[in-house]
Design a protein around this motif. Sequence first.
Motif, short mmCIF file in Angstrom:
data_model
loop_
_atom_site.label_atom_id
_atom_site.label_comp_id
_atom_site.label_asym_id
_atom_site.label_seq_id
_atom_site.Cartn_x
_atom_site.Cartn_y
_atom_site.Cartn_z
N SER A 49 1.03 -1.20 -0.13
CA SER A 49 0.13 -0.13 -0.04
C SER A 49 0.97 1.28 -0.02
O SER A 49 0.62 2.25 -0.62
N GLU A 50 1.95 1.00 1.01
CA GLU A 50 2.69 2.20 0.88
C GLU A 50 3.57 2.51 -0.27
O GLU A 50 3.90 3.56 -0.77
N GLY A 51 4.11 1.33 -0.78
CA GLY A 51 4.97 1.40 -2.22
C GLY A 51 4.00 2.04 -3.57
O GLY A 51 4.76 2.51 -4.39
N TYR A 52 2.90 1.69 -3.39
CA TYR A 52 1.89 2.26 -4.31
C TYR A 52 1.33 3.43 -4.20
O TYR A 52 0.38 3.90 -4.68
N SER A 53 1.67 4.17 -3.08
CA SER A 53 1.01 5.37 -2.50
C SER A 53 0.94 6.59 -3.38
O SER A 53 0.10 7.52 -3.50
N GLY A 54 1.88 6.57 -4.22
CA GLY A 54 2.26 7.52 -5.49
C GLY A 54 1.28 7.32 -6.77
O GLY A 54 1.62 7.94 -7.68
N THR A 55 0.50 6.16 -6.58
CA THR A 55 -0.11 5.84 -7.97
C THR A 55 -1.53 5.44 -7.56
O THR A 55 -1.83 4.84 -6.84
N VAL A 57 -3.76 5.14 -10.62
CA VAL A 57 -3.97 4.06 -11.64
C VAL A 57 -2.61 3.96 -12.39
O VAL A 57 -1.70 4.75 -12.55
N GLU A 58 -2.51 2.44 -12.56
CA GLU A 58 -1.37 2.09 -13.57
C GLU A 58 -1.57 1.75 -14.84
O GLU A 58 -2.71 0.91 -15.05
N VAL A 59 -1.03 1.92 -15.86
CA VAL A 59 -1.29 1.61 -17.28
C VAL A 59 -0.15 0.84 -17.74
O VAL A 59 1.09 1.19 -17.65
N ARG A 60 -0.31 -0.31 -18.35
CA ARG A 60 0.67 -1.11 -18.87
C ARG A 60 0.34 -2.07 -19.92
O ARG A 60 -0.78 -2.40 -20.04
N GLN A 245 -5.70 -0.41 -5.70
CA GLN A 245 -6.08 -1.59 -5.08
C GLN A 245 -6.04 -2.72 -5.93
O GLN A 245 -5.41 -3.84 -5.19
N GLU A 246 -6.17 -2.73 -7.02
CA GLU A 246 -5.93 -4.11 -7.75
C GLU A 246 -4.28 -4.40 -7.95
O GLU A 246 -4.00 -5.41 -7.86
N ALA A 253 -1.63 -11.51 -4.06
CA ALA A 253 -1.69 -12.98 -4.61
C ALA A 253 -0.41 -13.68 -5.14
O ALA A 253 -0.15 -14.66 -4.57
N ALA A 254 0.45 -12.72 -5.63
CA ALA A 254 1.68 -13.30 -6.04
C ALA A 254 2.53 -13.95 -4.99
O ALA A 254 3.16 -14.80 -5.09
N ILE A 255 2.52 -13.08 -3.86
CA ILE A 255 3.35 -13.37 -2.67
C ILE A 255 2.95 -14.46 -2.14
O ILE A 255 3.55 -15.34 -1.28
N GLU A 256 1.29 -14.53 -1.81
CA GLU A 256 0.76 -15.58 -1.40
C GLU A 256 1.24 -16.85 -1.96
O GLU A 256 1.34 -17.85 -1.45
N ALA A 257 1.16 -16.71 -3.32
CA ALA A 257 1.29 -18.05 -4.13
C ALA A 257 2.53 -18.52 -3.97
O ALA A 257 2.98 -19.79 -3.95
N ASP A 258 3.75 -17.52 -3.84
CA ASP A 258 4.84 -17.85 -3.66
C ASP A 258 5.76 -18.08 -2.28
O ASP A 258 5.25 -19.15 -1.66
#
Lengths: 845, 258
Positions: A49-55, A57-60, A245-246, A253-258
């Motif tokens: 959440s903190e890492g994405y606090s500057g974002t 919406v992300e477009v990729r 949030q997405e 989900a990725a870290i959960e799976a790994d």
Amino acid sequence: MRSLVLHNMWAHKRRALAAGVAVVIGIAFLTATLLLGNAMTRGIDDLFSEGYSGTDVEVRSTDVIASGERDIAATIDESLVAELAAIDGVAAAIPVVEGTAQIVGADGEPIGGNGPPTIGTNWVGMDRNPYVLLDGRPPVGAGEVVIDSGTADAGDLRVGDRTTVRVPAPIDVTVVGVAELRSGEQMGGVTFTWFDTDTAQDLLLGDADALYAVDLQAEPGVGDEELRAAIESSLPSDLEALTRQELIDEEMAAIEADFLGFFTTFLLAFAGVALLVATFSIHNTFAIVVAQRTRETALLRALGASRGQVLAGVGAEALVIGAVAATVGLGAGVGLAIGLNAILTALGAGVPTAGLGMTIGVAVLALAVGVVVTLVAAIAPALRASKVAPIAALRESAIDESGSSTVRAALGTAVTAAGIAGLVFSTDIGSSPLQIAALGGLAVFVGLILLGPVVARVAAAVIGTPIAAVRGQNGVLARRNAMRNPKRTSGTASALMIGTAVVALFASLGTSIKASLGDLVDESFGGDLVISPEGFSGAGLSPAMAADIAEVPGVDAVARLSFAAMLVDGRNDEPLATDFEQLAAVAELDVIEGDLASIGDGGFAIGRDYADDHGLALGDELTAEFLDGSTETLTVGAIFVNDDLMGDNLVDDAVWERHTSTPEDLIVMVDIDDGASLTDVRAEVQTVVDRYGSPSLQDSDEYLEAQGEQIDQMLGLVYGLLALAVVIALVGIANTLSLSIHERTREIGLLRAVGQTRSAVRSTVRWESVIIAVFGTVGGLALGTTICWGLIRAIAATEGFGTFAPSTTTLVVVLAVAIVAGVVAALRPAARAARLDVLDAISTD
Amino acid sequence: MDTHHSAALLDPPGAPTRPAAARVRGAVKRYGRGDTAVTALDHVDLDIPAGRFTAVMGPSGSGKSTLMHCLAGLDTLTAGQVVLGDVDLGSLNDRDLTRVRRERIGFVFQSFNLVPTLTARENIVLPSSLAGRKPDADWFDQVVATVGLGDRLRHRPAELSGGQQQRVAVARALVSRPEVVFADEPTGNLDSRSGTEILEFMAAAVRDIGQTIVMVTHDPAAAAYADSVVFLADGRIVDAIDDPTADTVLDRMKRIGD
């Protein structure tokens, strides 16, 4: 009846305590696992959440191909930044570059890369940057980086230091700044290296106009969803927009799976084994207590207690023990979680734990599991108690020395035989031998538990024979005592059997995998030297290095393999790219059709099974699609048999290099000229390798050994499991012995009266304990090794490789540990037996 | 062998005699099978008169304990019938048999007769609490007073002498007002003074409150406290006397032994 239950438990505190200890340990592990898992999930969620606090919406790009450990995404064009910034509602559009960059510490060793990613990215000067500079300034131009404070500490790097960054080519840089999250939290083990945007594009994406993504910040008053809706219509179809949030959910989900999934599964396995062993311990304690209370139970029945009341009485006792033990276990679990986290933190894998707070859910689950396990363990003894005939109150108390029923023997034999059949014939029945072998192993396990009482007398006799021969009368008595109640002996041994079976299984799997790898390398690898990155999640090898090594005198061939992110005929079978001509010199793939050396540009080589599965033949053409949007036609130029070491689909590296701007090698294999000195050539190669940030250079034996080390680390964890299981089983053995001694008070008094010394009493108890421990351990080791044998056979049948190699060292060590455990478990009971006053012992009623 | 006494114990039809608290008809109990079979009871017929103190005597292996176990619903007959009051014990399942023991029978055992973790009071009320009832407080006090345990109720069995323990056991047997109290060698583990006390309590219970008591013993002095004595040998009733004294009992025992 209620007061009777409580009085009984109070009168036999020690007994209740011993039964409870097993539950406490199991529940403590369960609680710690759940708490740590929860706390880590929360902590990591907070970090993201903190890492994405500057974002907002992300477009990729939507084009992503999984390749090796990573998902490789197509890049997007830089011009999109300006387009997006112009849309209403967008306050700022920030270019994002991301790739792999591993920084080398002051000691010359690369930092990180053993699991968590080594991220290279671009530094963005903006208000909402989640990272703040602690020291120094932002990077400007090539040769300047900012690193995160955790990495700076780990590599002993400070502002102004010069070092190397592997991207994967080694780049000389100066650390101009150290940054960290505003909250000061560390991303456990993840390393960050920031470049300025142009440098990052050049080094990490190999394209001055490419970006990994564009992060958007909304105008005040515009929500994330609203922002996405505003821009979505103007996005090309191969791009997607995700809200903050997405993005967080995706990372979770990725870290959960790994990592998290692995971590919690592992700890849950600990807790599961502990609880299983505990179940047997509790069952055994209750069985003995019920047997010893036969007269008392019969008296109650004679006085009018119904079967239901007797059943309920034992059940209530189990309930109280289970509830109290689970509660204590819950408390101990909190402590254990704190301790485990401290260890993890010390190991550098500490994950931010947003407080190891207890939740209602964890408490309820742990308590329920504890109570249920205790109740389940007590069911059979409680039923037995309810069947005590009232007339038994009037008989002389008899110690149950009965053997086991023929039904049990028949059932146990049948289940064991079925299990062994499953293990032996797994490769002949059905299409999934591994599942059949696993089921067979489970059946053998259940069968042995059933057969325990049937074989216990004979087993104790056999194990006791040498002891009786060496230890004289004490040994003879110990042997008889271990033989006299086969149900009890086997019940006690079962707890130990489970623990040692798990260890034997994993240890033998470990050595078998190592042996299999060795066979594989012997069979498929014909080279002399191997160069590979130290960790598995850091930067790969610079392709330039292989070219330089080829120049070393005495080097015959240099074959490199790299992950090629591409789809072949629409499938992602994670192909590896290589130079076939060179590969032919170092690998013995056993080509049955075509010729590796003459495959050339556009060639594709596949394993025989791969060809069969997809109906491919030599000369067939396939379509390859790449992330840059282009396609190429590949031609099957060779079909080979040995597809285990290098994979079953290989593509010519000239093809791959046309479609990637960030080539990196996974592994480089070197063959030297016949007659050249390996030592001399190796020294030369080493100097080349050192110029590329010192990845590891090994001969094939060393390479194998290094692979084995990872397996050994896993085994280290399994030994932790052994320790836990042994402790619980130890408590069980001690408990059983105490109860047996209580039962034999009169007998011990008699022996003492006719001249047995105190130390001889101790010796007798001690050797009985050792016989039980050896019985359980030998059973467990045999069980674990047999299951391993069956599994490896099934793997060999499906995977084409697998060499069964039982870990004899481990088996011997485990047996030795068990003997010592037997002696330790007997300490207290033996001391109590030796302390018995002769007269009291004889006159006891 | 003198057998007319046993015949006299049978109820002649219409005879004006005491009602039977329990009746045994054609009782056979065999242990084991084939060659190793042992017949513990061999066609025994017996009535236990209500409100009387009946002693069952016989040498070791005569079947006296087996007879009592079957009478008390602790063991089942191979053939024949035991009727307690109006209930045929052989027709009952375990649940009903348990209820009969709880509500209609009291026991005094030779040894290990108390639950060691319970206090004297808790032991005495145990049958009631097993049945989920509160014992009659007045009756409890009266029984406790009769056996003289007033100041010992809070003690555990281990803190009581053998005689005191057995008094607790007698109180336990009496407090639920059973139809029959069965006592198996109640004085076997006691010194003679304590034994005498116990026997006097039991005799008093029969005399004062009309309690029916059946006692198995091999001690003629103990049997002398009973109203009548039945003699068993080899699984058969071989003799019976009313209003026994230690001497008459000893005399009969000697004759049986011959």
